[in-house]
Scaffold this active site. Structure first.
Site, PDB file in Angstrom:
ATOM      1  N   SER A 240      15.237 -34.807  10.712  1.00  0.00           N
ATOM      2  CA  SER A 240      15.677 -33.207  10.791  1.00  0.00           C
ATOM      3  C   SER A 240      15.112 -32.480   9.754  1.00  0.00           C
ATOM      4  O   SER A 240      14.129 -32.931   9.288  1.00  0.00           O
ATOM      5  CB  SER A 240      17.322 -33.210  10.439  1.00  0.00           C
ATOM      6  OG  SER A 240      17.469 -33.657   8.874  1.00  0.00           O
ATOM      7  N   LYS A 241      15.625 -31.037   9.787  1.00  0.00           N
ATOM      8  CA  LYS A 241      14.686 -30.214   8.867  1.00  0.00           C
ATOM      9  C   LYS A 241      14.845 -30.600   7.374  1.00  0.00           C
ATOM     10  O   LYS A 241      13.528 -30.477   6.820  1.00  0.00           O
ATOM     11  CB  LYS A 241      15.707 -28.841   8.715  1.00  0.00           C
ATOM     12  CG  LYS A 241      14.969 -27.730   9.145  1.00  0.00           C
ATOM     13  CD  LYS A 241      15.836 -26.604   8.992  1.00  0.00           C
ATOM     14  CE  LYS A 241      15.340 -25.269  10.098  1.00  0.00           C
ATOM     15  NZ  LYS A 241      16.393 -24.725  10.694  1.00  0.00           N
ATOM     16  N   ARG A 242      15.522 -31.396   6.832  1.00  0.00           N
ATOM     17  CA  ARG A 242      15.452 -31.568   5.239  1.00  0.00           C
ATOM     18  C   ARG A 242      14.177 -32.856   5.169  1.00  0.00           C
ATOM     19  O   ARG A 242      13.679 -32.933   4.018  1.00  0.00           O
ATOM     20  CB  ARG A 242      16.747 -32.417   5.050  1.00  0.00           C
ATOM     21  CG  ARG A 242      17.156 -33.621   5.367  1.00  0.00           C
ATOM     22  CD  ARG A 242      18.471 -34.185   5.021  1.00  0.00           C
ATOM     23  NE  ARG A 242      18.898 -35.190   6.018  1.00  0.00           N
ATOM     24  CZ  ARG A 242      18.581 -36.229   5.718  1.00  0.00           C
ATOM     25  NH1 ARG A 242      17.782 -36.773   4.495  1.00  0.00           N
ATOM     26  NH2 ARG A 242      19.027 -37.496   6.413  1.00  0.00           N
ATOM     27  N   HIS A 243      14.047 -33.291   6.247  1.00  0.00           N
ATOM     28  CA  HIS A 243      12.759 -34.241   6.248  1.00  0.00           C
ATOM     29  C   HIS A 243      11.503 -33.581   6.132  1.00  0.00           C
ATOM     30  O   HIS A 243      10.532 -34.014   5.601  1.00  0.00           O
ATOM     31  CB  HIS A 243      12.606 -35.259   7.426  1.00  0.00           C
ATOM     32  CG  HIS A 243      13.708 -36.274   7.404  1.00  0.00           C
ATOM     33  ND1 HIS A 243      14.575 -36.330   8.495  1.00  0.00           N
ATOM     34  CD2 HIS A 243      14.285 -37.304   6.459  1.00  0.00           C
ATOM     35  CE1 HIS A 243      15.564 -37.174   8.235  1.00  0.00           C
ATOM     36  NE2 HIS A 243      15.239 -37.775   6.944  1.00  0.00           N
ATOM     37  N   GLY A 244      11.243 -32.376   6.800  1.00  0.00           N
ATOM     38  CA  GLY A 244      10.010 -31.630   6.873  1.00  0.00           C
ATOM     39  C   GLY A 244       9.939 -31.246   8.330  1.00  0.00           C
ATOM     40  O   GLY A 244      10.835 -30.984   8.896  1.00  0.00           O
TER      41      GLY A 244
END
Ligand code: GLU
Length: 467
Positions: A240-244
């Protein structure tokens, strides 16, 4: 039999790296077997499909060097053919009209939930006399799916996977507004396009069971399936976005080269001995389905940028310079004319040794376009105290007289100056570096000065001295 694979993205957003990897695998498999790789844009969801997303797919594939054969097929343009197949299924008695209203279907789901059963269609209209059909009520067309036995898929990655037919309900083929469902359209298109191998994410595995029923109802041969494990985040959770970064465009923005991304995506979930760095030719030569692993892969951003560093060092300097200049052109605090471009090109062999991404490369090259006076970092400022300035003043005349102004000549000048003044080379190089870049890092000082050119070097020295 000619191998034909396809990439079939829905143009509803970004080109996700999971999909990009599926495209890469399909491409490599086709090329390995001297077959064909085709592109089908699955734009049947008219509300969510956009031209912009179509363009993103085209550009992303081109950027990754995944050229497809022939013209792309747009699924929405084949609706008549999809309806024709449904008509054939009706004729064969393999499909039927379902007049259930949205409310009835909702009630069916609710009841199943209350009874703790999976929410499936209960077959209300399956065996009902068509004469019972209510007048003027729109209807969907459903597949008369087998109720007994099992559906078995011999997946080339997952092995044999099976599901009891009793677990599956009668899927909708045509909606009540006459539009085909995704499940139907994919089967008809893969069949008509002579696709021999379907390689896609394993989130489609349950669809495959249902699609197999449509193939069988039509008496068509099934293609071979290879369901690829998904790409997870570094922590094993859904990416997801929070990973990069997750999409091809984002990786490009972050300064990843396409060959590095492809190399990384290939190695993520596919292996061939110890082979780590593979160019396109080697990828095509070595790729096979046997090498695809069965477990989900974890995205490793650190490894990707390490790999990117390796690919940057292999990349052509002109090309890297062009990429850097595109980025510098977005900064209005810099010059980015031809002179600056020539400086960056001259610096490139040194710059690319140190950077892991094109973003870093551009940051490290930016000093080439700086305007005077430079803004100094606190560390650089320390090198331009009284001692540093003395060094610069001493060097000014020597560099002004140096002929030719080459890295070798500059190097000997600095060394001679250091020896004469009983200074370490660093004590000479650091004030110079601070005056040239405003920072304490740059490629070798000889290369840096040579790339800037005599006139600019002297201007930067004078500017530092007068600060
Ligand atoms: N259009 C589907 C998707 O983007 C893929 C269909 C397929 O590969 O069969 O998820």
């Amino acid at each position: 039999m000619k191998i034909r694979t396809r990439f079939a993205p829905s143009p509803t957003g970004l080109l996700h790296i999971g999909n990009a990897r599926a495209a890469l695998f399909n491409y490599l498999f086709a090329r390995h077997h001297c077959g064909e790789f085709v592109l089908r844009i699955e734009d049947t969801d008219r509300e969510r499909s956009t031209q912009q997303a179509v363009d993103v797919i085209f550009e992303g594939l081109k950027w990754m060097g995944l050229d497809w054969d022939g013209e792309p097929t747009f699924q929405a343009s084949r609706q008549d053919r999809h309806a024709e197949v449904v008509a054939q299924l009706m004729e064969k008695g393999m499909a039927y009209r379902c007049y259930c209203t949205a409310e009835e279907l909702a009630a069916m789901r609710e009841k199943a939930r209350a009874e703790k059963r999976p929410p499936r269609y209960d077959g209300t209209w399956r065996d009902r006399d068509p004469a019972d059909a209510p007048e003027g009520v729109p209807y969907a067309i459903r597949l008369k799916a087998p109720k007994e036995g099992e559906t078995i898929i011999k997946d080339l990655v997952q092995g044999e996977v099976r599901v009891a037919n009793a677990e599956m309900d009668d899927l909708i083929l045509l909606r009540s507004d006459g539009t085909p469902t995704y499940l139907l359209a994919v089967v008809v298109d893969d069949h008509d396009m002579d696709i021999t191998h379907v390689m896609r994410g394993d989130d489609h595995l349950t669809n495959t069971f249902r699609q197999a029923m449509i193939y069988r109802a039509m008496g068509w041969d099934l293609p071979k399936f290879a369901h690829l494990p998904l790409i997870h985040g570094p922590d094993g959770a859904k990416l997801s976005k929070r990973h990069g970064a997750q999409s091809v465009v984002e990786f490009r923005e972050e300064g990843i080269l396409p060959e590095a991304l492809c190399n990384y995506l290939l190695r993520l979930g596919w292996g061939h001995g110890d082979a780590e760095i593979l160019d396109r030719e080697e990828q095509i030569k070595l790729f096979d389905i046997d090498g695809i692993g069965r477990s989900p892969s974890r995205m490793d951003y650190v490894k990707l940028s390490h790999l990117n560093g390796i690919w940057m060092r292999r990349a052509n300097d002109e090309r890297l310079t062009a990429l850097v200049m595109q980025r510098l052109a977005q900064r209005d605090d810099l010059n980015h004319d031809e002179t600056v471009r020539a400086r960056v090109l001259a610096l490139m062999p040194g710059l690319k040794e140190r950077a892991k991404t094109v973003v870093e490369l551009a940051d490290n090259a930016a000093f080439a376009g700086l305007r005077l006076p430079l803004t100094l970092t606190p560390k650089a400022e320390k090198h331009l105290g009284e001692e540093g300035k003395k060094v610069l003043a001493g060097l000014e005349t020597r560099l002004a007289a140096l002929e030719p102004f080459t890295p070798e000549g500059i190097d000997s000048t600095l060394r001679a100056f250091a020896t004469e003044h009983e200074l370490k080379l660093g004590a000479v190089a650091q004030p110079l570096r601070a005056a040239m870049t405003g920072t304490t890092t740059s490629p070798g000082i000889d290369l840096t000065l040579a790339a800037l050119g005599r006139e600019e070097v002297l201007a930067r020295i004078r500017s530092a001295l007068s600060a």
